[in-house]
Design a protein around this motif. Structure first.
Motif, mmCIF file in Angstrom:
data_model
loop_
_atom_site.group_PDB
_atom_site.id
_atom_site.type_symbol
_atom_site.label_atom_id
_atom_site.label_comp_id
_atom_site.label_asym_id
_atom_site.label_seq_id
_atom_site.Cartn_x
_atom_site.Cartn_y
_atom_site.Cartn_z
ATOM 1 N N ASN A 122 0.831 -1.207 0.000
ATOM 2 C CA ASN A 122 0.000 0.000 0.000
ATOM 3 C C ASN A 122 0.862 1.252 0.000
ATOM 4 O O ASN A 122 0.544 2.237 -0.687
ATOM 5 C CB ASN A 122 -0.910 0.001 1.234
ATOM 6 C CG ASN A 122 -2.351 -0.315 0.880
ATOM 7 O OD1 ASN A 122 -2.843 0.100 -0.161
ATOM 8 N ND2 ASN A 122 -3.025 -1.041 1.732
ATOM 9 N N ALA A 156 2.218 1.750 -3.505
ATOM 10 C CA ALA A 156 1.143 2.178 -4.410
ATOM 11 C C ALA A 156 0.803 3.648 -4.171
ATOM 12 O O ALA A 156 0.572 4.407 -5.129
ATOM 13 C CB ALA A 156 -0.094 1.306 -4.207
ATOM 14 N N ASN A 157 0.771 4.072 -2.910
ATOM 15 C CA ASN A 157 0.491 5.476 -2.606
ATOM 16 C C ASN A 157 1.585 6.388 -3.152
ATOM 17 O O ASN A 157 1.296 7.489 -3.648
ATOM 18 C CB ASN A 157 0.361 5.675 -1.092
ATOM 19 C CG ASN A 157 -0.939 5.110 -0.545
ATOM 20 O OD1 ASN A 157 -1.940 5.038 -1.250
ATOM 21 N ND2 ASN A 157 -0.932 4.697 0.709
ATOM 22 N N LYS A 216 -4.581 -0.269 -5.972
ATOM 23 C CA LYS A 216 -4.960 -0.100 -4.567
ATOM 24 C C LYS A 216 -6.236 -0.871 -4.250
ATOM 25 O O LYS A 216 -6.385 -1.427 -3.153
ATOM 26 C CB LYS A 216 -5.120 1.380 -4.241
ATOM 27 C CG LYS A 216 -3.811 2.147 -4.316
ATOM 28 C CD LYS A 216 -3.993 3.637 -4.102
ATOM 29 C CE LYS A 216 -4.366 3.947 -2.676
ATOM 30 N NZ LYS A 216 -4.403 5.409 -2.434
ATOM 31 N N ILE A 262 -5.168 -4.510 -3.920
ATOM 32 C CA ILE A 262 -4.424 -4.705 -2.670
ATOM 33 C C ILE A 262 -5.384 -4.747 -1.485
ATOM 34 O O ILE A 262 -5.209 -5.554 -0.559
ATOM 35 C CB ILE A 262 -3.375 -3.584 -2.480
ATOM 36 C CG1 ILE A 262 -2.252 -3.739 -3.503
ATOM 37 C CG2 ILE A 262 -2.801 -3.618 -1.061
ATOM 38 C CD1 ILE A 262 -1.206 -2.636 -3.446
ATOM 39 N N GLU A 263 -6.379 -3.900 -1.508
ATOM 40 C CA GLU A 263 -7.359 -3.889 -0.412
ATOM 41 C C GLU A 263 -8.124 -5.209 -0.343
ATOM 42 O O GLU A 263 -8.388 -5.734 0.751
ATOM 43 C CB GLU A 263 -8.338 -2.726 -0.603
ATOM 44 C CG GLU A 263 -9.459 -2.649 0.428
ATOM 45 C CD GLU A 263 -8.960 -2.469 1.855
ATOM 46 O OE1 GLU A 263 -9.705 -2.821 2.787
ATOM 47 O OE2 GLU A 263 -7.813 -2.001 2.039
#
Length: 294
Positions: free
Chosen positions: A257, A260-261, A280, A283-284
């Motif tokens: 995460n 990705a951010n 994202k 991933i969540e």
């Protein structure tokens, strides 16, 4: 093998004339939390069951139900509380005399009063009962673990599928990112030409190259994509291990995460921004699955 923290197992059997039932169920939990409901007088088996199950289960909220029937040949002795019976009879006689009503006390009616009889059972062999319960618990636990492993395989397949989807998107980002630099250079040159149109001024190509280099450095995501791929390699490695890895994978997901951010904060292209949102989102979904991995 990956295991889910959700499971159920049950065994109902008869050992030496005694019916024994053991039921094990669990849901996800950060740690190992154990709760046991056993018959009154048999609480001595609770700690034994906790240790027995904890040897093979490391995480989850575990609820255990134990049923233990009486043996048909278990000797019992019933005694009468004579002082209490005398008290009841005297009280009934007093009521009859005081109010002039018939004293119709009988054995049956007196027997209905509480605590008239006391049942004494012969002392039971705790070690034998514990061994019998653990024997039934082993069968229930095997079924319980088998269900956890089946669920774990389904979760593993889903996680790997989503991981492959993310890696495909990462490849698209890696392919698209250099193109955005080239497009920026073209747009910059076009704006400069429009601005200088009609003026007798030459374009400073070195200054343009400097601006493009600054932009390229600002939007470069190669380091982040390399680290992201490394995290997925670790994820694959963890999924193949035969020990509880839920917490390790949870940490890796946090790092994914983070990368990705970072990529999302760098990209200056709408198409890439949409792809980061897709990453994202996947991933969540992986994180939600990981919350239930032992």
């Amino acid at each position: 093998m990956i295991r889910s923290m959700t499971g159920f197992g049950r065994c109902e059997t008869e050992i030496d004339g005694r019916e024994i039932t053991v039921e094990i169920k669990s849901v996800n939990h950060r740690y190992f939390e154990f709760s046991c409901r056993s018959p009154r007088g048999y609480s001595f088996i609770d700690d034994k069951l906790k240790s027995f199950i904890n040897e093979k289960v490391s995480r989850g909220k575990i609820d255990v139900f134990v049923g233990i029937g009486a043996r048909d040949d278990t000797p019992s002795e019933v005694s009468v509380n004579h002082s209490l019976v005398s008290g009841y009879l005297n009280a009934m006689k007093e009521i009859a005399d005081t109010y002039g009503i018939e004293n119709d006390a009988t054995v049956v009616s007196i027997s209905r009063f509480p605590d008239v009889y006391t049942v004494h059972k012969a002392a039971e062999d705790e070690e034998k009962i514990t061994a019998d319960v653990l024997s039934a618990a082993q069968i229930a636990l095997d079924s319980f673990i088998e269900m956890r492993e089946r669920e774990g395989e389904k979760m593993k397949a889903d996680i790997l599928s989503r991981a492959n989807t993310i890696l495909d998107i990462v490849s698209q980002i890696e392919q698209r990112s250099p193109q955005t630099v080239e497009e920026y250079e073209n747009r910059l040159l076009e704006r400069i030409r429009q601005t200088l149109d009609g003026l007798n001024v030459e374009i400073d190509e070195q200054r343009v190259l400097t601006e493009v280099a600054v932009f390229a450095d600002k939007v470069a995501v190669a380091e982040e994509t390399v680290r992201l791929r490394s995290h997925f390699e670790q994820l694959n490695s963890f999924l193949e291990q035969d020990i509880p890895v839920g917490r390790k994978i949870d940490f890796i997901i946090q790092e994914m995460n983070r990368e990705a951010n970072t990529i999302g904060s760098k990209v200056q292209d709408a198409e890439l921004a949409h792809k980061v949102v897709d990453i994202k989102g996947e991933i969540e979904k992986i994180r939600e699955q990981v919350q239930n991995i032992e």
